[in-house]
Design a protein around this motif. Sequence first.
Motif, PDB file in Angstrom:
ATOM      1  N   GLU A 154     -14.591   5.940   4.002  1.00  0.00           N
ATOM      2  CA  GLU A 154     -14.192   6.056   2.599  1.00  0.00           C
ATOM      3  C   GLU A 154     -13.197   7.202   2.381  1.00  0.00           C
ATOM      4  O   GLU A 154     -12.146   7.014   1.755  1.00  0.00           O
ATOM      5  N   ILE A 155     -13.526   8.376   2.909  1.00  0.00           N
ATOM      6  CA  ILE A 155     -12.688   9.552   2.660  1.00  0.00           C
ATOM      7  C   ILE A 155     -11.527   9.641   3.640  1.00  0.00           C
ATOM      8  O   ILE A 155     -10.379   9.867   3.249  1.00  0.00           O
ATOM      9  N   GLU A 159      -8.618  18.480   0.704  1.00  0.00           N
ATOM     10  CA  GLU A 159      -8.527  17.094   0.230  1.00  0.00           C
ATOM     11  C   GLU A 159      -9.902  16.470   0.073  1.00  0.00           C
ATOM     12  O   GLU A 159     -10.147  15.704  -0.865  1.00  0.00           O
ATOM     13  N   SER A 215       0.841  -1.189   0.000  1.00  0.00           N
ATOM     14  CA  SER A 215       0.000   0.000   0.000  1.00  0.00           C
ATOM     15  C   SER A 215       0.883   1.247   0.000  1.00  0.00           C
ATOM     16  O   SER A 215       2.071   1.179   0.350  1.00  0.00           O
ATOM     17  N   THR A 218       0.906   3.616   2.107  1.00  0.00           N
ATOM     18  CA  THR A 218       1.403   3.845   3.466  1.00  0.00           C
ATOM     19  C   THR A 218       2.598   2.955   3.766  1.00  0.00           C
ATOM     20  O   THR A 218       3.588   3.393   4.367  1.00  0.00           O
ATOM     21  N   PRO A 245      -9.709   7.439   5.435  1.00  0.00           N
ATOM     22  CA  PRO A 245      -8.500   6.613   5.219  1.00  0.00           C
ATOM     23  C   PRO A 245      -7.599   7.141   4.106  1.00  0.00           C
ATOM     24  O   PRO A 245      -6.385   6.926   4.145  1.00  0.00           O
ATOM     25  N   ASN A 246      -8.170   7.837   3.138  1.00  0.00           N
ATOM     26  CA  ASN A 246      -7.365   8.389   2.054  1.00  0.00           C
ATOM     27  C   ASN A 246      -6.675   9.694   2.443  1.00  0.00           C
ATOM     28  O   ASN A 246      -5.902  10.239   1.651  1.00  0.00           O
ATOM     29  N   LEU A 247      -6.978  10.205   3.642  1.00  0.00           N
ATOM     30  CA  LEU A 247      -6.334  11.423   4.130  1.00  0.00           C
ATOM     31  C   LEU A 247      -5.266  11.121   5.171  1.00  0.00           C
ATOM     32  O   LEU A 247      -4.785  12.038   5.845  1.00  0.00           O
ATOM     33  N   ARG A 298     -14.618  11.577  -6.474  1.00  0.00           N
ATOM     34  CA  ARG A 298     -14.075  10.305  -6.950  1.00  0.00           C
ATOM     35  C   ARG A 298     -15.186   9.274  -7.085  1.00  0.00           C
ATOM     36  O   ARG A 298     -16.225   9.328  -6.407  1.00  0.00           O
ATOM     37  N   LEU A 306     -11.744  14.529  -3.065  1.00  0.00           N
ATOM     38  CA  LEU A 306     -12.122  13.112  -2.947  1.00  0.00           C
ATOM     39  C   LEU A 306     -13.614  12.886  -3.134  1.00  0.00           C
ATOM     40  O   LEU A 306     -14.023  11.805  -3.563  1.00  0.00           O
TER      41      LEU A 306
END
Length: 351
Positions: A262-263, A235, A46, A48, A265-267, A242, A239
């Motif tokens: 959803e949002i 951010e 991933s 990360t 974890p992407n931040l 998306r 997102l």
Amino acid sequence: MRHVPAAAFGNEGMGMSLPVIDLSSHEDAATSPGSEVERKEIAGRSPTRIAFDRLRKDPVAVICVVVILFFIVVAVFAPLLEKLFGVSTDTVLASTRVDLVTGLPKIGPPNHGFDPDHPFGVAPGDGTDNLAVWIEGCRTSLYLATVATVGSTAIGIVLGLLAGFLGGIVDTIISFFIDLFLTFPFLLAALSVAPILNERYATEPDKLAVVSFYVLVAILVFFGWMTVARLVRGEALALREREFVKAARVIGVPTWQVLFKEILPNLLAPIIVSISLGLPTFVALEAGLSYLGIGVTGRESWGVTINAATKYWETYPQYLLEPVLGIAILVVALNLLGDAVRDAFDPKTRR
């Protein structure tokens, strides 16, 4: 590789022959086990995980982590370390350690050699052990900075997500308050609160110590959440357009699940960078406010020690240098680690 004659293409009468391209090297490279393994390793990690792998290979980041862990151990195990070295911040009879005429210690530096019972010496004036004060000051600074960072980050994340995802009137109101709070002078607010507390709890020093600490945390959180909120809002605005977010909304996923599952974890990357850069700021602010006399009261702090040590700079410089070096090393390590984290999560910024 098999060579194909030109006759096979009907060019024998013209005396022409097509160039033969040897693709064996490309075939070998494409089917070699090593490259296949590398592709699988990269594909299975991933972003990360890739960022933390970069951090592990960065010598500056590793050194900074070791330094920060040292300060964390000192802060967490402060009582045990004080017992181990046989030191404490308990009040002592000043005349047993300090010359009442000059105010300088009668044991240890600056006028005497190293004293194993007091490795950092003792404070002029009251004779308190400097090592115990340094350990307690480290504990105060890290604890306050951590609580303030967590509080400001949590508020900033929630408000930034709501503003960026919901938009409309919600975004307008939250953005207005972000801009409004950014206009408040931080130092003026701190200067206004300190005299009120000192007057209100002047006869209750124990309560004053607790109240002043958490009021300072509240002030730092109050003036620290806006930067995180702006970052998260920007951010979230990107997102929410998306496909995976739109799909979740179409199938009826509740708003809070879209935001936090959803949002959010992407931040993770920008939030980690924000935390790593916010910690040293709060450490320095705590020391500065305590130095000005509007920070923590009733407990040991590096800023309080610096305030008391400035008048002894010429006669006892070690007294001032100990907390200053502690702050400098901790803040530099946190800042360099923050830069390394930012570069690891965003390789385009790497120098």
